[in-house]
Design an enzyme around this catalytic site. Structure first.
Site, mmCIF file in Angstrom:
data_model
loop_
_atom_site.group_PDB
_atom_site.id
_atom_site.type_symbol
_atom_site.label_atom_id
_atom_site.label_comp_id
_atom_site.label_asym_id
_atom_site.label_seq_id
_atom_site.Cartn_x
_atom_site.Cartn_y
_atom_site.Cartn_z
ATOM 1 N N ILE A 29 0.863 -1.193 0.000
ATOM 2 C CA ILE A 29 0.000 0.000 0.000
ATOM 3 C C ILE A 29 0.896 1.239 0.000
ATOM 4 O O ILE A 29 1.039 1.927 1.019
ATOM 5 C CB ILE A 29 -0.969 0.011 1.201
ATOM 6 C CG1 ILE A 29 -1.759 -1.299 1.291
ATOM 7 C CG2 ILE A 29 -1.940 1.194 1.078
ATOM 8 C CD1 ILE A 29 -2.672 -1.399 2.507
ATOM 9 N N PRO A 30 1.529 1.539 -1.147
ATOM 10 C CA PRO A 30 2.339 2.766 -1.206
ATOM 11 C C PRO A 30 1.431 3.988 -1.074
ATOM 12 O O PRO A 30 0.312 4.001 -1.592
ATOM 13 C CB PRO A 30 3.014 2.691 -2.570
ATOM 14 C CG PRO A 30 2.208 1.730 -3.366
ATOM 15 C CD PRO A 30 1.522 0.818 -2.404
ATOM 16 N N HIS A 31 1.914 4.974 -0.370
ATOM 17 C CA HIS A 31 1.095 6.163 -0.149
ATOM 18 C C HIS A 31 1.976 7.394 -0.031
ATOM 19 O O HIS A 31 3.140 7.303 0.349
ATOM 20 C CB HIS A 31 0.222 6.001 1.103
ATOM 21 C CG HIS A 31 0.978 5.551 2.313
ATOM 22 N ND1 HIS A 31 1.340 4.233 2.510
ATOM 23 C CD2 HIS A 31 1.465 6.221 3.379
ATOM 24 C CE1 HIS A 31 1.997 4.120 3.650
ATOM 25 N NE2 HIS A 31 2.104 5.325 4.200
ATOM 26 N N GLY A 32 1.385 8.511 -0.406
ATOM 27 C CA GLY A 32 2.114 9.767 -0.341
ATOM 28 C C GLY A 32 1.149 10.926 -0.174
ATOM 29 O O GLY A 32 -0.066 10.748 -0.175
#
Length: 150
Positions: A62-65
């Site tokens: 779950i990459p997030h930014g």
């Protein structure tokens, strides 16, 4: 923002990629809109990955930014044709990328928690892995209760 609102606007794609960065590039393109360009979203996602892997196990990441220019969260679900190394214990084949406005703090954590709960369900993971196309992926992720057996 409830997770259901984020899911209503989620983009999906089945694709072949070679590595983590090409996965993040593809995700940032799906997340991009007029408010925020793909390049800045890619940099935000990669910066977060450099802090620590967003792989959560079971072949999920779950990459997030964050972005100063987003007004609302955006999500992108990718199913990779071949798993890639995300720096966790096992390769990743399901990726849910999320970008949120910079001022989201508590909401950001709540969305991540809800996503992790969805992906903890083996029935949902299996349904996503056998979905025939991006449209089916979107239906499963926006209606996870229908993929649960019990």
């Amino acid at each position: 923002m409830p997770l259901t609102d984020l899911m209503a606007a989620v983009s999906t794609q089945v694709l072949a990629v070679a590595d983590r960065d090409s996965t993040l590039i593809a995700a940032s393109r799906l997340l991009a809109c007029r408010e925020a360009g793909a390049d800045s979203l890619f940099l935000s996602l990669r910066e977060r990955e450099n802090v620590g892997s967003t792989a959560i196990g079971h072949g999920i990441a779950i990459p997030h930014g964050r972005s100063d220019t987003l007004q609302a969260p955006r999500g992108a679900l990718l199913r990779l044709q071949e798993p890639v190394d995300f720096g966790g214990d096992e390769p990743v084949d399901l990726v849910f990328a999320m970008a949120v406005p910079a001022h989201y703090t508590h909401q950001h954590l709540m969305l991540l928690s809800e996503l992790a709960e969805i992906f903890s369900d083996a029935d949902i993971r299996q349904a996503l892995r056998v979905a025939p196309d991006a449209q089916a992926l979107k239906h499963i992720i926006t209606h996870p209760q229908q993929a649960r057996s019990g």
